[in-house]
Design a protein around this motif. Structure first.
Motif, mmCIF file in Angstrom:
data_model
loop_
_atom_site.group_PDB
_atom_site.id
_atom_site.type_symbol
_atom_site.label_atom_id
_atom_site.label_comp_id
_atom_site.label_asym_id
_atom_site.label_seq_id
_atom_site.Cartn_x
_atom_site.Cartn_y
_atom_site.Cartn_z
ATOM 1 N N GLY A 144 0.900 -1.086 0.100
ATOM 2 C CA GLY A 144 0.067 0.061 0.131
ATOM 3 C C GLY A 144 0.872 1.257 0.064
ATOM 4 O O GLY A 144 0.649 2.145 -0.876
ATOM 5 N N ALA A 145 1.760 1.162 0.776
ATOM 6 C CA ALA A 145 2.757 2.523 1.107
ATOM 7 C C ALA A 145 3.486 2.565 -0.382
ATOM 8 O O ALA A 145 3.698 3.772 -0.597
ATOM 9 N N ALA A 228 -13.202 -12.092 -3.702
ATOM 10 C CA ALA A 228 -13.083 -12.232 -1.922
ATOM 11 C C ALA A 228 -12.344 -11.500 -1.654
ATOM 12 O O ALA A 228 -12.172 -10.592 -0.464
ATOM 13 N N LEU A 229 -11.056 -11.393 -2.205
ATOM 14 C CA LEU A 229 -9.922 -10.689 -1.817
ATOM 15 C C LEU A 229 -10.015 -9.139 -1.918
ATOM 16 O O LEU A 229 -9.881 -8.571 -1.046
ATOM 17 N N SER A 230 -10.603 -8.728 -3.169
ATOM 18 C CA SER A 230 -10.903 -7.207 -3.468
ATOM 19 C C SER A 230 -11.922 -6.894 -2.377
ATOM 20 O O SER A 230 -11.754 -5.611 -2.007
ATOM 21 N N ILE A 231 -12.924 -7.433 -2.243
ATOM 22 C CA ILE A 231 -14.028 -6.922 -1.542
ATOM 23 C C ILE A 231 -13.694 -6.921 -0.009
ATOM 24 O O ILE A 231 -14.149 -5.986 0.621
ATOM 25 N N ASP A 232 -12.824 -7.758 0.425
ATOM 26 C CA ASP A 232 -12.288 -7.657 1.763
ATOM 27 C C ASP A 232 -11.357 -6.874 2.302
ATOM 28 O O ASP A 232 -10.793 -6.792 3.389
ATOM 29 N N ASP A 233 -10.389 -6.215 1.274
ATOM 30 C CA ASP A 233 -9.086 -5.644 1.398
ATOM 31 C C ASP A 233 -9.488 -4.420 2.186
ATOM 32 O O ASP A 233 -10.096 -3.358 1.640
ATOM 33 N N TYR A 234 -8.807 -3.920 3.417
ATOM 34 C CA TYR A 234 -8.711 -2.579 4.019
ATOM 35 C C TYR A 234 -7.364 -2.122 3.685
ATOM 36 O O TYR A 234 -7.545 -0.983 3.312
ATOM 37 N N ILE A 235 -6.413 -2.911 3.969
ATOM 38 C CA ILE A 235 -5.152 -2.048 4.130
ATOM 39 C C ILE A 235 -4.619 -1.309 2.732
ATOM 40 O O ILE A 235 -4.482 -0.041 2.648
ATOM 41 N N ILE A 236 -4.353 -2.185 1.678
ATOM 42 C CA ILE A 236 -4.042 -1.632 0.508
ATOM 43 C C ILE A 236 -5.098 -0.473 -0.098
ATOM 44 O O ILE A 236 -4.636 0.581 -0.487
ATOM 45 N N THR A 237 -6.232 -0.810 0.170
ATOM 46 C CA THR A 237 -7.531 0.196 -0.295
ATOM 47 C C THR A 237 -7.499 1.371 0.450
ATOM 48 O O THR A 237 -7.387 2.852 -0.102
ATOM 49 N N ALA A 238 -6.977 1.598 1.830
ATOM 50 C CA ALA A 238 -6.814 2.740 2.679
ATOM 51 C C ALA A 238 -5.830 3.478 2.001
ATOM 52 O O ALA A 238 -6.015 4.912 1.710
ATOM 53 N N PHE A 239 -4.691 3.100 1.495
ATOM 54 C CA PHE A 239 -3.606 3.866 1.017
ATOM 55 C C PHE A 239 -4.011 4.344 -0.439
ATOM 56 O O PHE A 239 -3.384 5.388 -0.737
ATOM 57 N N THR A 240 -4.713 3.831 -1.066
ATOM 58 C CA THR A 240 -4.981 4.094 -2.229
ATOM 59 C C THR A 240 -6.150 4.828 -2.603
ATOM 60 O O THR A 240 -6.624 5.291 -3.766
ATOM 61 N N ALA A 241 -6.854 4.830 -1.522
ATOM 62 C CA ALA A 241 -8.457 5.372 -1.768
ATOM 63 C C ALA A 241 -8.730 6.861 -2.011
ATOM 64 O O ALA A 241 -9.725 7.435 -2.465
#
Lengths: 292, 308
Positions: A144-145, A228-241
């Motif tokens: 993510g970073a 399933a991976l996409s819908i459940d992801d928090y960490i990478i999403t938070a960084f790119t959202a």
């Protein structure tokens, strides 16, 4: 570690038959051992399943005030109005949208890679294998970073949003898709395709009528996994959202603001939905097996 | 995350009848789009991060590459607690997952009988509910007026754990213990799956042979089962440790202000500060290199380079 310590060879053939062994020498210690193992397994299963039970129970809770962490009283309010909280449902919508696009793209790209890796010999195979393995071995926060650093440096911090999330999701789903389809491809009987060619099928016909139907379950499994991976992801999403809020981000934020029972309703629906899908596919599989 | 990593497909051998020495571009056409994606959005970001880690500036004026190596000092000194917590939590999680996962995997593989696939489904299926919702459910389970805290209190365990620094006061929530509990819960399936796959492959006749040669249950396990299940132990350890060291969800949701981990600091530096992202990049480079070194050391020590 040494794996050759025990080999079945030195044992004479007769005691290998199972029946006489069972009667012999079951010490009471072994009995206790077996039952301790059973007890431990039961306890650990309770540990693993308890949160799901809690989610189901709490979805029928009438929360006091903002928080839904303690039981107050029975209510079906949350089930009757799952979208009472608008932000929750719109974040769900965003997650579904991103999940579908990421699944489509990563499955398509991953299928191509899997075919190339299993069906073709070429240089740089091991290098490509390493490149495919690395995203599965890197901690999410690092991915993510680093990705955010790239986007900050190129398109600027203000441009983060839908597409940067989707790009990130395709990236981390890709390796899992490739691994899943590769294992299916590698396990396939190569003689079936050769038989089709012997029967004068063109390469296209062989691919469409023999190869594809045989790989299809693997592709479907890979797509499900990617989703399933996409819908459940928090960490990478938070960084790119950027300013967008996906469903996991909404849940994460709701811990600080308020935690509506509707979240537990959606959690319960996810669990029940998966169980239904698995039950149906098992039953269908059994039916197909008996018909043959 | 996934079970896919575990299906270690044996690399399929080349179709033997393909003798033609001609150069084939088909694989490259198939590989190109996907590889490009990984290079653009996985490899290049790592390089950008390294360069970002020596930049200075802020969001309003932009960032410049000034070779400001002091960012690394800023990424280590004020955050030593976070590195320590990340290390302790992830090691504790991995050890506990191994301790809890092994008996379960062993039971399913050897005593599961016709229930094997159902039991394995029970291990995996819960993961299809959002992991955040499941983690937050622990807030309810470990709440002060909940049954867990009451039992622990009645057994006078909380006094002991408090002295050990695992729990805080008379609470379980918002303590290091709760963080590790959540992490063990979240990563246990990643341990059980590879363990199960490797245990399942063991021929039960080997265990019978061990018994025949007067090995007790424990000795049979130590001398036959354990060595043969080492690939599962190594795979499970890696699958648990790597995500655990980067995880900050559990520390955030179940911990308190004193359980900060590296991931939380990186997120803070990136998303909540206007000039923190060079230092954040330095931290993520440190974390990446650190994880890689630890994993390599572990794999070398465990002696299975060909595992991955």
């Amino acid at each position: 570690m040494a794996t050759q310590t025990a080999s079945p060879a030195p044992v004479s053939p007769a005691p290998l038959s199972k029946a006489p062994l069972k009667i012999r020498r079951r010490s009471p210690l072994a009995w206790i051992g077996d039952h301790i193992l059973l007890a431990a397994t039961v306890v650990i299963f309770i540990f693993m399943l308890l949160p799901n039970a809690v989610i189901l129970v709490m979805s029928f809770n009438q929360p006091i005030g903002k928080y839904d962490y303690t039981w107050n009283q029975f209510s079906t309010e949350a089930w009757a109005h799952p979208c009472a909280n608008q932000e929750l449902c719109s974040s769900m919508g965003l997650s579904l949208e991103i999940g579908l696009i990421a699944t489509l793209v990563s499955t398509a790209l991953g299928t191509m890679i899997a075919f190339a890796m299993v069906r073709h010999r070429f240089k740089a195979r091991s290098g490509i294998n390493a490149l495919l393995f690395l995203p599965m071995a890197a901690p999410e926060v690092v991915m993510g970073a680093t990705l955010t650093a790239l986007f900050f440096n190129t398109i600027g911090p203000g441009s983060l949003g839908f597409w940067t999330i989707t790009i990130a999701h395709v990236m981390f789903c890709l390796s899992y898709v490739v691994v899943t389809i590769k294992s299916r491809l590698a396990g396939m009987d190569p003689t079936l395709e050769r038989a089709a060619q012997d029967l004068y099928a063109t390469p296209t016909q062989t691919f469409m009528k023999v190869t594809l139907p045989l790989v299809a379950p693997g592709i479907a499994a890979a797509a499900l996994l990617a989703f399933a991976l996409s819908i459940d992801d928090y960490i990478i999403t938070a960084f790119t959202a950027g300013q967008r809020t996906t469903f996991p981000m909404y849940i994460f934020g709701s811990v600080q603001r308020s935690y509506p029972a509707q979240i537990n309703v959606i959690g319960s629906i996810m669990l029940i939905g998966t169980m239904v899908i698995i039950a149906v596919s098992t039953v269908l599989g059994r039916m197909r097996a008996t018909r043959r | 995350m996934s079970t896919a990593l575990l299906d270690k497909a044996p690399a399929a051998e080349a179709p033997p009848e393909d003798r033609r020495p001609r150069r084939n571009i088909t694989p490259w056409v198939l590989l190109l789009p996907g590889l490009l994606w990984l290079i653009l959005f996985f490899l290049i970001p790592i390089l950008t991060s390294v360069s970002a880690s020596v930049q200075t500036g802020n969001f309003d004026d932009g960032f410049k590459l000034t070779w400001h190596w002091a960012n690394y000092a800023d990424a280590i000194k004020p955050y030593w607690r976070q590195y320590l917590h990340s290390g302790i939590f992830s090691v504790a999680t991995t050890v506990l997952c191994l301790a809890l996962g092994y008996p379960v995997a062993y039971f399913i593989a050897f005593k599961g009988g016709k229930w094997k696939s159902l039991l394995m489904a029970l291990v995996i299926v819960p993961s299809f509910t959002s992991f955040l919702i499941r983690t937050i459910a622990w807030k309810t389970i470990l709440a002060d007026n909940g049954f867990v805290v009451r039992v622990l209190n009645d057994l006078h365990i909380l006094g002991v754990t408090r002295r050990l620094g695992i729990t805080v006061g008379t609470h379980v929530l918002a303590s290091p213990g709760a963080v590790v509990c959540g992490m063990v819960y979240n990563f246990l399936p990643f341990m059980i799956l590879p363990l199960y796959t490797s245990l399942e492959k063991i021929d039960p006749r080997l265990l019978e042979a061990g018994n025949d040669l007067y090995c007790g249950t424990f000795q049979t396990w130590r001398r036959i089962t354990l060595p043969l299940s080492m690939p599962g132990v190594i795979g499970g350890t890696l699958l648990t440790f790597i995500p655990a060291i980067g995880d900050y969800i559990n520390a955030q949701l179940l911990g308190n202000a004193n359980t900060g981990v590296v991931g939380q600091s990186i997120e803070n530096l990136f998303l909540r500060k206007t000039d923190g992202y060079p230092v954040g990049s330095a931290m993520s480079v440190i974390m990446m290199v650190g994880t890689l070194v630890l994993v390599m050391l572990y794999i070398r020590k465990a002696g299975t380079e060909d595992l991955i």
